[in-house]
Design a protein around this motif. Structure first.
Motif, PDB file in Angstrom:
ATOM      1  N   ILE A 226      34.585  36.954  39.704  1.00  0.00           N
ATOM      2  CA  ILE A 226      35.648  39.046  39.360  1.00  0.00           C
ATOM      3  C   ILE A 226      37.179  38.695  39.158  1.00  0.00           C
ATOM      4  CG2 ILE A 226      36.793  40.818  41.238  1.00  0.00           C
ATOM      5  CD1 ILE A 226      33.942  39.220  42.879  1.00  0.00           C
TER       6      ILE A 226
ATOM      7  N   ALA B 131      40.798  39.284  38.774  1.00  0.00           N
ATOM      8  CA  ALA B 131      41.854  40.284  39.682  1.00  0.00           C
ATOM      9  C   ALA B 131      43.041  40.452  39.272  1.00  0.00           C
ATOM     10  CB  ALA B 131      41.215  40.275  41.353  1.00  0.00           C
TER      11      ALA B 131
ATOM     12  N   ARG C  41      38.217  44.001  38.134  1.00  0.00           N
ATOM     13  CA  ARG C  41      38.792  44.484  38.998  1.00  0.00           C
ATOM     14  C   ARG C  41      39.873  45.295  39.189  1.00  0.00           C
ATOM     15  NH1 ARG C  41      41.800  44.249  43.494  1.00  0.00           N
ATOM     16  NH2 ARG C  41      41.445  45.178  45.594  1.00  0.00           N
TER      17      ARG C  41
ATOM     18  N   THR D  61      42.049  34.362  40.137  1.00  0.00           N
ATOM     19  CA  THR D  61      43.506  35.582  40.465  1.00  0.00           C
ATOM     20  C   THR D  61      44.602  35.072  39.602  1.00  0.00           C
ATOM     21  OG1 THR D  61      42.523  36.499  42.566  1.00  0.00           O
ATOM     22  CG2 THR D  61      45.037  36.496  42.648  1.00  0.00           C
TER      23      THR D  61
ATOM     24  N   ARG E  67      36.152  34.406  42.031  1.00  0.00           N
ATOM     25  CA  ARG E  67      37.267  34.982  42.339  1.00  0.00           C
ATOM     26  C   ARG E  67      38.920  34.423  41.978  1.00  0.00           C
ATOM     27  NH1 ARG E  67      39.194  40.789  45.607  1.00  0.00           N
ATOM     28  NH2 ARG E  67      41.740  40.402  44.541  1.00  0.00           N
TER      29      ARG E  67
ATOM     30  N   VAL F 182      33.372  46.599  44.055  1.00  0.00           N
ATOM     31  CA  VAL F 182      32.935  45.025  43.402  1.00  0.00           C
ATOM     32  C   VAL F 182      32.081  44.683  44.204  1.00  0.00           C
ATOM     33  CG1 VAL F 182      34.045  42.815  43.085  1.00  0.00           C
ATOM     34  CG2 VAL F 182      35.171  45.125  42.540  1.00  0.00           C
ATOM     35  N   GLU F 183      31.895  44.783  45.074  1.00  0.00           N
ATOM     36  CA  GLU F 183      30.811  44.056  46.068  1.00  0.00           C
ATOM     37  C   GLU F 183      29.475  44.523  46.042  1.00  0.00           C
ATOM     38  OE1 GLU F 183      28.562  41.005  48.607  1.00  0.00           O
ATOM     39  OE2 GLU F 183      30.931  40.875  47.927  1.00  0.00           O
TER      40      GLU F 183
ATOM     41  N   GLU G 278      48.487  44.637  44.361  1.00  0.00           N
ATOM     42  CA  GLU G 278      46.816  45.950  43.893  1.00  0.00           C
ATOM     43  C   GLU G 278      47.408  47.041  42.561  1.00  0.00           C
ATOM     44  OE1 GLU G 278      43.880  46.838  45.667  1.00  0.00           O
ATOM     45  OE2 GLU G 278      44.354  44.433  45.278  1.00  0.00           O
TER      46      GLU G 278
ATOM     47  N   ASN H 248      37.221  46.718  46.521  1.00  0.00           N
ATOM     48  CA  ASN H 248      36.477  45.535  46.805  1.00  0.00           C
ATOM     49  C   ASN H 248      34.643  45.723  47.535  1.00  0.00           C
ATOM     50  OD1 ASN H 248      38.209  44.095  46.807  1.00  0.00           O
ATOM     51  ND2 ASN H 248      39.093  44.857  48.923  1.00  0.00           N
ATOM     52  N   GLU H 249      34.575  47.451  48.274  1.00  0.00           N
ATOM     53  CA  GLU H 249      33.135  47.517  48.233  1.00  0.00           C
ATOM     54  C   GLU H 249      32.372  48.149  46.763  1.00  0.00           C
ATOM     55  OE1 GLU H 249      30.862  51.127  50.654  1.00  0.00           O
ATOM     56  OE2 GLU H 249      32.994  50.986  50.420  1.00  0.00           O
TER      57      GLU H 249
END
Length: 256
Positions: free
Chosen positions: A56, A58, A106, A21, A19, A194-195, A62, A191-192
């Motif tokens: 990912i 990000a 994301r 960021t 990830r 993406v996972e 948010e 998040n779910e």
């Protein structure tokens, strides 16, 4: 989170999923020259690691992955500095496009202008249910450039013209219907979602995925016949990795 530089944080799990960021870029994750350079340096640093299975991308908050380019910085530009500014953003987008492993964008909240160009350079775009998308550049006197050139390939010329010439925003369901994003998450389920995509990627051969990404990038620029013929040699070379032999044999063994 390990900080590669002030604007790029890295988390890596045991599966080889990273990830990345974007940090210290304000509430909406706005990309200045410094932020752009920091994130690009992060991708370039990770690109040489063959054990990375997926990245990912990000934002720190948010409210956005990238809300757009830094208006305050752009307001001070002249022709020469404007070209330097946009070259930095181009180089970040290219670092993502050329990154060997799949990159997932994301996308919570706002994704505007330069943020949408970066998202378009990613391999997969996963949006929150309330995400908003737009290309507002013409409203502040500049054209949409660099990887906005990917948008007609994603959503068609008519919709790309509408997006870039009206500067109107679209919501996540519209973005999904147009093909601008690949998935819209349920409320609270970004998040779910993406996972779910990460797990799908991890079920694939890692070398095959890297080869496929490189091939897709070449197909974007090559005529059809060249794309088809190029693929023959790429298919053959994939057997040098040993992955087809192992995975095909595993598939046959499971069928017994």
């Amino acid at each position: 989170m390990d900080m590669l530089n002030p604007h790029c944080g890295i988390d890596r799990d045991l599966r080889g999923v990273v990830r990345l960021t974007i940090c210290d870029a304000g509430k909406l994750n706005i990309v200045s020259s410094a932020v752009t350079d920091g994130v690009r340096a992060g991708f370039e640093h990770l690109a040489s690691d063959p054990t990375i299975r997926a990245v990912i991308l990000a934002g720190e908050s948010e409210r956005s992955m990238i809300g757009g380019a830094d208006i305050k910085e752009m307001a001070k530009l002249d022709q020469k500095s404007a070209e330097a500014f946009i070259t930095r953003l181009r180089d970040l987008c290219e670092a993502i496009r050329k990154f060997p492993a799949p990159v997932i964008a994301r996308l919570p909240g706002w994704c505007l202008g330069g943020g949408l160009e970066v998202a378009a350079a990613c391999d997969v775009r996963i949006a929150a249910h309330d995400a908003m998308f737009g290309m507002p550049e013409v409203r502040v006197g500049i054209p949409s450039v660099i990887h906005a050139a990917l948008l007609p390939r994603l959503i068609g010329w008519g919709r790309a013209r509408w997006l870039m010439m009206t500067a109107e925003n679209i919501d996540a369901p519209t973005a999904l219907a147009w093909g601008l994003v690949d998935t819209v998450a349920k409320p609270g389920g970004l998040n779910e979602a993406v996972e779910h995509t990460v797990k799908a990627l991890l079920e694939c051969g890692p070398e095959a995925l890297r080869i496929q990404k490189d091939l897709l990038r070449q197909w974007e620029e090559l005529p059809l016949t060249e794309s088809v013929n190029l693929s023959v040699g790429v298919f053959g070379k994939s057997f040098l990795t040993g992955e087809p032999q192992r995975l095909l044999r595993g598939f046959l063994d499971r069928k017994r």
